[in-house]
Design a protein around this motif. Structure first.
Motif, short mmCIF file in Angstrom:
data_model
loop_
_atom_site.label_atom_id
_atom_site.label_comp_id
_atom_site.label_asym_id
_atom_site.label_seq_id
_atom_site.Cartn_x
_atom_site.Cartn_y
_atom_site.Cartn_z
N HIS A 1 -3.02 -11.36 -24.65
CA HIS A 1 -3.84 -11.76 -23.51
C HIS A 1 -3.96 -10.60 -22.54
O HIS A 1 -3.73 -10.74 -21.35
CB HIS A 1 -3.24 -13.01 -22.84
N PRO B 1 8.59 -18.98 -14.69
CA PRO B 1 7.72 -20.17 -14.66
C PRO B 1 6.26 -19.88 -14.31
O PRO B 1 5.40 -20.71 -14.56
CB PRO B 1 8.37 -21.07 -13.60
N HIS C 1 4.67 -17.50 -15.73
CA HIS C 1 4.08 -16.90 -16.94
C HIS C 1 4.37 -17.87 -18.10
O HIS C 1 3.93 -19.01 -18.07
CB HIS C 1 4.69 -15.50 -17.11
N GLY C 2 5.11 -17.43 -19.10
CA GLY C 2 5.33 -18.28 -20.29
C GLY C 2 6.22 -19.48 -20.04
O GLY C 2 6.23 -20.41 -20.84
N ALA D 1 5.67 -21.53 -17.88
CA ALA D 1 4.84 -22.58 -17.26
C ALA D 1 4.71 -23.80 -18.16
O ALA D 1 4.64 -24.93 -17.66
CB ALA D 1 3.46 -22.02 -16.92
N VAL E 1 0.04 -31.42 -4.14
CA VAL E 1 -0.41 -30.07 -4.50
C VAL E 1 -1.30 -29.53 -3.37
O VAL E 1 -1.12 -28.40 -2.90
CB VAL E 1 -1.20 -30.08 -5.83
N GLY F 1 0.33 -25.23 -15.03
CA GLY F 1 -0.64 -25.26 -16.13
C GLY F 1 -2.07 -25.15 -15.62
O GLY F 1 -3.01 -25.29 -16.40
N PHE F 2 -2.22 -24.93 -14.32
CA PHE F 2 -3.55 -24.75 -13.74
C PHE F 2 -3.62 -23.39 -13.07
O PHE F 2 -2.64 -22.91 -12.50
CB PHE F 2 -3.82 -25.83 -12.68
N GLY F 3 -4.80 -22.78 -13.12
CA GLY F 3 -5.02 -21.52 -12.43
C GLY F 3 -4.68 -20.35 -13.33
O GLY F 3 -3.88 -20.45 -14.26
N HIS F 4 -5.32 -19.24 -13.06
CA HIS F 4 -5.07 -18.02 -13.83
C HIS F 4 -5.59 -16.84 -13.05
O HIS F 4 -6.60 -16.94 -12.36
CB HIS F 4 -5.80 -18.10 -15.19
N ARG F 5 -4.87 -15.72 -13.16
CA ARG F 5 -5.30 -14.52 -12.45
C ARG F 5 -6.68 -14.06 -12.93
O ARG F 5 -7.50 -13.60 -12.14
CB ARG F 5 -4.26 -13.42 -12.66
N TYR G 1 -10.48 -28.93 -3.59
CA TYR G 1 -9.39 -27.94 -3.51
C TYR G 1 -9.40 -27.06 -4.76
O TYR G 1 -9.32 -25.83 -4.68
CB TYR G 1 -8.03 -28.66 -3.40
N LEU H 1 -9.82 -23.30 -10.01
CA LEU H 1 -8.58 -23.54 -10.77
C LEU H 1 -8.87 -24.49 -11.92
O LEU H 1 -9.35 -25.61 -11.70
CB LEU H 1 -7.50 -24.14 -9.85
N VAL I 1 -3.65 -22.16 -20.74
CA VAL I 1 -3.10 -22.37 -22.09
C VAL I 1 -1.88 -23.30 -22.08
O VAL I 1 -1.60 -23.98 -23.07
CB VAL I 1 -2.75 -21.00 -22.72
N ASP I 2 -1.17 -23.32 -20.97
CA ASP I 2 0.09 -24.07 -20.94
C ASP I 2 -0.09 -25.54 -20.62
O ASP I 2 0.88 -26.31 -20.69
CB ASP I 2 1.04 -23.45 -19.89
N PHE J 1 6.10 -19.63 -27.28
CA PHE J 1 5.12 -18.70 -26.69
C PHE J 1 5.49 -17.27 -27.11
O PHE J 1 4.64 -16.48 -27.54
CB PHE J 1 5.15 -18.86 -25.16
N1 CMC Z 1 -1.73 -25.28 -8.13
C1 CMC Z 1 -2.17 -25.32 -6.85
N2 CMC Z 1 -2.76 -24.29 -6.21
C2 CMC Z 1 -2.90 -23.16 -6.91
C3 CMC Z 1 -2.48 -23.04 -8.25
C4 CMC Z 1 -1.88 -24.15 -8.85
N3 CMC Z 1 -1.46 -24.10 -10.13
N4 CMC Z 1 -2.76 -21.79 -8.70
C5 CMC Z 1 -3.34 -21.15 -7.67
N5 CMC Z 1 -3.42 -21.99 -6.59
C6 CMC Z 1 -4.04 -21.68 -5.30
C7 CMC Z 1 -3.17 -20.73 -4.49
O1 CMC Z 1 -2.25 -21.44 -3.68
C8 CMC Z 1 -4.21 -19.99 -3.69
O2 CMC Z 1 -4.63 -20.84 -2.67
P1 CMC Z 1 -5.02 -20.22 -1.20
O3 CMC Z 1 -6.23 -19.36 -1.47
O4 CMC Z 1 -5.26 -21.39 -0.33
O5 CMC Z 1 -3.81 -19.41 -0.77
C9 CMC Z 1 -5.37 -19.85 -4.67
O6 CMC Z 1 -5.25 -20.95 -5.56
C10 CMC Z 1 -5.36 -18.54 -5.45
O7 CMC Z 1 -4.13 -18.47 -6.17
P2 CMC Z 1 -3.25 -17.17 -6.34
O8 CMC Z 1 -1.80 -17.58 -6.31
O9 CMC Z 1 -3.70 -16.10 -5.38
O10 CMC Z 1 -3.64 -16.74 -7.81
P3 CMC Z 1 -2.87 -15.69 -8.72
O11 CMC Z 1 -3.90 -15.05 -9.54
O12 CMC Z 1 -1.97 -14.83 -7.90
O13 CMC Z 1 -1.92 -16.64 -9.61
C11 CMC Z 1 -1.12 -18.00 -11.34
C12 CMC Z 1 -2.21 -17.02 -10.90
C13 CMC Z 1 -1.30 -18.33 -12.81
C14 CMC Z 1 0.28 -17.35 -11.16
C15 CMC Z 1 -1.21 -19.28 -10.46
O14 CMC Z 1 -2.47 -19.88 -10.67
C16 CMC Z 1 -0.09 -20.26 -10.73
O15 CMC Z 1 0.99 -20.13 -10.16
N6 CMC Z 1 -0.34 -21.28 -11.64
C17 CMC Z 1 0.70 -22.20 -12.03
C18 CMC Z 1 1.61 -21.58 -13.05
C19 CMC Z 1 0.94 -21.46 -14.40
O16 CMC Z 1 0.33 -22.40 -14.90
N7 CMC Z 1 1.11 -20.30 -15.02
C20 CMC Z 1 0.61 -20.04 -16.37
C21 CMC Z 1 -0.46 -19.02 -16.37
S1 CMC Z 1 -1.31 -18.98 -17.95
C22 CMC Z 1 -0.13 -18.44 -19.06
C23 CMC Z 1 0.13 -17.01 -18.94
O17 CMC Z 1 -0.78 -16.20 -19.23
O18 CMC Z 1 1.27 -16.68 -18.62
#
Ligand code: CMC
Length: 442
Positions: free
Chosen positions: A238, A271, A273-274, A276, A300, A309-313, A357, A363, A367-368, A389
């Protein structure tokens, strides 16, 4: 510079000095950060740097392995769409594609499969290492430790500049990772270890090492074997995620690939990354029932918890892997029976995708989000999810490592910093430092 030559340049004006600089715009609309170094107020200054915590807008390499278009929700391995690979290929073929750059010919695939299959056994001393872990040790901790320990069994692996040497370690790492994973699982259950069965497929053998009991020959269920194989394939690579970046960064010191892979696996464990997928299952269990979903979504939105399991960079659209996994879930449940947590997951997705929101922050399920429900239905304990993973991601780490080592532009990874600490000051002897605040001293 003549006007036509300026077409692929960016003009920067430093208003501190009034000086103007033309910097070249490279592939993918990039600037070379080193081009900023010429920008300075005084000749004896260090020069300008980029500041980019968490590398949110910095390309650390040129790569041909994986392409993600996060806006459109597209993922390719070496140019092949993930949907086509999931539908028509298999994990071992994809490991070849990721690492060697091309789909193998029939002969190449036979050779590749033979080599990986014949590197699945672990040195017997690894068993002693595993015995040292407590019964409840997290299998990711065991995986990280055993991967690092393998470097002591194969000291010749240090010769990372030798392509033949690298090739051998690649077979070993892909071949042995499922064995380490299965041994860690059996250790945690107090079950006797099961050795690899070379007659079975890569994934079938993994299931054998996990689940075989008293039967003479373990026969994997073909639907579950196929489903897990596709799940491994979907996790194959990825691009420059946290663990791939760890593999490259640690590997850039020219340490052996076992230590670099241990570092990558450690990065994967977190948590965010993998780890999650494990966190998603814990979250679904905590929610417990569809009727509690709306209240959880409120928490939330209040910022109390993340929707795991929601959101991705990179993805600002539906993760294409999540779409495929959702489909696999139905096939698996045909065999295992329906996992009721999937209903909670679907309800969460439905509500979240309609809620401002999540919509405004783009968001989507990653994959997770659904993989944990499948793993649970197949009988894996949650602690094993990040390990699964890691098995899938091993070829991606190795492809990134190989690419890094053969890229003439790469060097040991060594970011800069902006120092914001104290100016120089003189050492204060202990007796002259006064008293600690009461709370800190207690
Ligand atoms: N639930 C609620 N709010 C969220 C989430 C979430 N899962 N993810 C992002 N946000 C919000 C965040 O609080 C921020 O809000 P605001 O603009 O009001 O401050 C906005 O969305 C942007 O988020 P960010 O934290 O700046 O985004 P990032 O690119 O730094 O983080 C992430 C990406 C994957 C770490 C994050 O979305 C997250 O923590 N997700 C939950 C953990 C998860 O599922 N991780 C697995 C990623 S996919 C597998 C992999 O490749 O490892």
């Amino acid at each position: 510079m003549a006007k036509e030559n300026k077409k692929n340049t960016l003009t920067l004006t430093d208003h501190r000095t009034g000086k103007t600089y033309d910097v070249e715009i490279g592939e993918g609309s990039t600037l070379r950060a080193m081009d900023l170094r010429q920008i300075k107020v005084n000749a004896d200054e260090f020069g300008m740097m980029g500041y980019d915590p968490a590398f949110t807008n910095t390309a650390s390499c040129r790569s041909t392995v994986t392409m993600i278009d996060g806006e459109r929700g597209i993922l390719w391995y070496r140019g092949y769409p993930i949907e086509q690979l999931a539908e028509q290929s298999n994990f071992l073929e994809v490991t070849h594609l990721l690492i060697r750059g091309e789909l193998p010919t029939r002969e190449e695939l036979e050779y590749w499969t033979y080599e990986i299959t014949h590197h699945t056994f672990l040195h017997e001393n690894v068993k002693k290492l595993l015995e040292g872990f407590r019964y409840d040790a997290h299998p990711m901790g065991m995986l990280v430790s055993v991967l690092a320990a393998l470097s002591t069994f194969y000291p010749e692996a240090r010769d990372v500049r030798d392509p033949e040497c690298r090739r051998k370690q690649i077979y070993r790492l892909i071949g042995k990772t499922p064995t380490i994973a299965a041994f860690a699982y059996r250790h945690s259950r107090g079950l006797p270890l099961v050795y690899p069965d070379n007659d079975l497929s890569y994934t079938g053998n993994f299931l054998n090492m996990l689940w075989k009991m008293s039967e003479v020959k373990y026969e994997p269920n073909p639907v579950l074997e196929k489903a897990l194989d596709v799940l491994f394939l979907l996790h194959g690579d990825h691009e420059q995620n946290c663990s791939a970046n760890a593999m490259r960064s640690v590997g850039s010191s020219e340490v052996d690939p076992y230590c670099a892979a241990a570092a990558a696996a450690a990065a994967l464990y977190g948590p965010l990354h993998g780890g999650a997928n494990e966190a998603v299952l814990r979250m679904l269990n905590e929610i417990g029932h569809r009727k509690n979903v709306a209240a959880y979504i409120e928490r939330v939105k209040q910022g109390e918890v993340l929707l795991m399991g929601f959101g991705h960079r990179v993805y600002k659209n539906y993760d294409p892997r999540a779409r495929i996994i959702k489909r696999i879930a139905d096939e698996v449940f045909e065999v295992t029976g329906r996992n009721p947590l999937i209903d909670i997951a679907k309800e969460l997705e439905k509500i979240a995708l309609e809620d401002d929101y999540f919509v405004s922050r783009r968001l989507y399920p990653n994959v997770d989000f659904y993989s944990g429900s499948i793993y649970q239905a197949m009988g894996f304990p949650v602690e094993m999810y990040p390990v699964l993973f890691a098995i899938g991601r091993m070829p991606g780490w190795l492809a990134q490592w190989e690419e890094m080592l053969t890229d003439k532009e790469q060097k040991i990874a060594r970011p800069r910093q902006v120092y914001v600490g104290s100016p120089q000051r003189d050492y204060v002897p202990l007796e002259k430092r006064g008293k600690s605040p009461a709370k800190a001293a207690s």
